[in-house]
Write a protein that holds these residues in place. Sequence first.
Motif, PDB file in Angstrom:
ATOM      1  N   LEU A 199       0.845  -1.194   0.000  1.00  0.00           N
ATOM      2  CA  LEU A 199       0.000   0.000   0.000  1.00  0.00           C
ATOM      3  C   LEU A 199       0.885   1.249   0.000  1.00  0.00           C
ATOM      4  O   LEU A 199       0.691   2.168  -0.800  1.00  0.00           O
ATOM      5  N   MET A 200       1.897   1.278   0.884  1.00  0.00           N
ATOM      6  CA  MET A 200       2.788   2.434   0.971  1.00  0.00           C
ATOM      7  C   MET A 200       3.509   2.655  -0.357  1.00  0.00           C
ATOM      8  O   MET A 200       3.699   3.781  -0.797  1.00  0.00           O
ATOM      9  N   TYR A 201       3.926   1.561  -0.981  1.00  0.00           N
ATOM     10  CA  TYR A 201       4.701   1.664  -2.209  1.00  0.00           C
ATOM     11  C   TYR A 201       3.818   2.059  -3.393  1.00  0.00           C
ATOM     12  O   TYR A 201       4.131   2.982  -4.145  1.00  0.00           O
ATOM     13  N   TYR A 202       2.702   1.352  -3.563  1.00  0.00           N
ATOM     14  CA  TYR A 202       1.907   1.512  -4.786  1.00  0.00           C
ATOM     15  C   TYR A 202       0.880   2.634  -4.718  1.00  0.00           C
ATOM     16  O   TYR A 202       0.198   2.905  -5.700  1.00  0.00           O
ATOM     17  N   LYS A 203       0.759   3.297  -3.552  1.00  0.00           N
ATOM     18  CA  LYS A 203      -0.241   4.370  -3.508  1.00  0.00           C
ATOM     19  C   LYS A 203       0.123   5.524  -4.439  1.00  0.00           C
ATOM     20  O   LYS A 203      -0.723   6.326  -4.810  1.00  0.00           O
TER      21      LYS A 203
END
Lengths: 292, 339
Positions: A199-203
Amino acid sequence: MNTIQRIVVLAKQVPDTRQVGKDAMTAEGTVNRAALPAIFNPEDLHALELALTLKERCAGASVYLLTMGPQRAADIIREAMYRGADGGYLLSGREFAGSDTLATSYALACALRKIGADVIVAGRQAIDGDTAQVGPQVAEKLGLPQVTYAEEVVNIEQGYLTIRRRIAEGIEVVKAPFPLVITVNGSAPACRPRHAKRLMYYKSARCRSELHAAPASFAAQRVAAKPELEIIEWTAANIQPDAAQLGLQGSPTKVKRIENVVFQAKEAKCLTAADEELEGLIQELMAAHTIG
Amino acid sequence: MNNLFVYIEQEAGRVADVSLELLTKGRELATQLGVQLEAVVIGADLAGIEQELARYGADTVWVADDACFAPFRTLPHTAVLTGLIRDEQPQIVLFGATCVGRDFAPRVSSALHSGLTADCTQLEIGDHTDAKTGTHYENLLYQIRPAFGGNIIATIINPEHRPQMATVREGVMRKAYAAVSGRGERREIAWQGYLSESDMAVEILDREIKERNIDIKGAHIIVAGGYGVGSKENFALLHELAEVLGGEVGASRAAVDAGFTEPERQIGQTGVTVRPKLYIACGISGQIQHTAGMEQSAMVISINTDPAAPITKIADYAITGRVEEVIPKLIKYYKKNSK
């Protein structure tokens, strides 16, 4: 081709027709789309799970999401990334507007030819239309076998998948060669939740038109630094279609008439849950031989 | 040529109800159009099947009878039906919206590049004039179905493409012998010319089919539950009432999706259509997708906490109250008064 490299999930962003509330219709009697939340079509999430499970069993395989829709449909591609997809493709543009299932399957088939998929997985049907047509129509257009109503891939061997499917009053186990199209039933395992690190990466993942709208954003800087964060956005020109088969003009079915639903009210006899009223009702029904 | 086709679904020679219902509807439409009604059966051990189909009005019964066609597999069925349609040019093809119909009808439509409308609740013949081009079309198939969460009823047409294809759920149309039997002339499909090696690519390894043991279509009394029933445990109350009254338990889609009961019990546009003597709707709000499948019930009783729920508009009796409270009382007073 005996190994699975590329798994493509076909998914749709749909209005949540299960949440139709009192404001779902406008005063003029038309559907108020803005009042309905846009969600990841539920059975497509089951399809994503089946694809991710398959990926875990096939060394070197990747999972991509393919969707057709407006710019905001990029939301479901990000959602898929949070849950484990490696990337996604958004087919977007006015050429696709007004597509029926056949024109939709044609556009998706063109995109799939370009992507090149070993296994194509889709939800059985979308909740806004319930037609269950697009999966089989894509398979036909690509000349691939199909396995509908799938619940689980039970075995993978050289060039073949063994799949358990749920049919009317039972189950069937079939062995089918890949490439193929699988449509997944709601009775298949539910999708895994979002992964916090993903989530942190792909947001920050964005498609081209989103980057265009906010070129100086933090997300845009991230995408510039990490190319895998770019959601591939294609217009009709990118998939080399026969324009006559796209959108409204490529759709054999036409809507002749739309009528709003008007219930013909008949006078209901209103009762409460009080004992004497319910006993009276039972006696009335028995006297009329409706029951008993 | 340009006749009306009905795809006949059967298992071990027993014809599915939905196919007989479609023949009944097809007979009416074919007569109106002045064309022949043709049934298409693809399967194994089909000796004599044309006799039953003739009683429902079939003039011609096309048959592909070979072991390779049973059990149903998508690709051989698609190849044979697509080939036959190309050669015979029917103007209309109807399918049951069953596991089988919903699996291969879309492939047939894709192969022929012709439209297919799913889950129609009415089929009619009518004309159409295109508002832009002014082109007038006569005798089109109006394919009528609820859409968009049931808030609208859409009439779909295929002006330019043939055949016009539609699927219809089981129980939506009525099944009846034709006033005059059809000729039921059996014609063998030259299927060998339609099949290729690659159509045999999928192999069935195992198959476990249970006899259908839930028959809500045949029940005179139905106690149906919706999302408002609240839980699987509360559904047990519905079973209790149904048992006492000699009825069956039905459900709305929301209740099935919530896992309260089995999908076989689903009533409505995407389930079965029922016409019982008495329909007791428990915790069902009354969306059109549901009411489309039960509005022809002779009597409707609604139990709902919301006195303004749409179901009230089609109910004969509307009981305002909680299912957990009302049902035990109904059981109690039924038992008391039937002694």
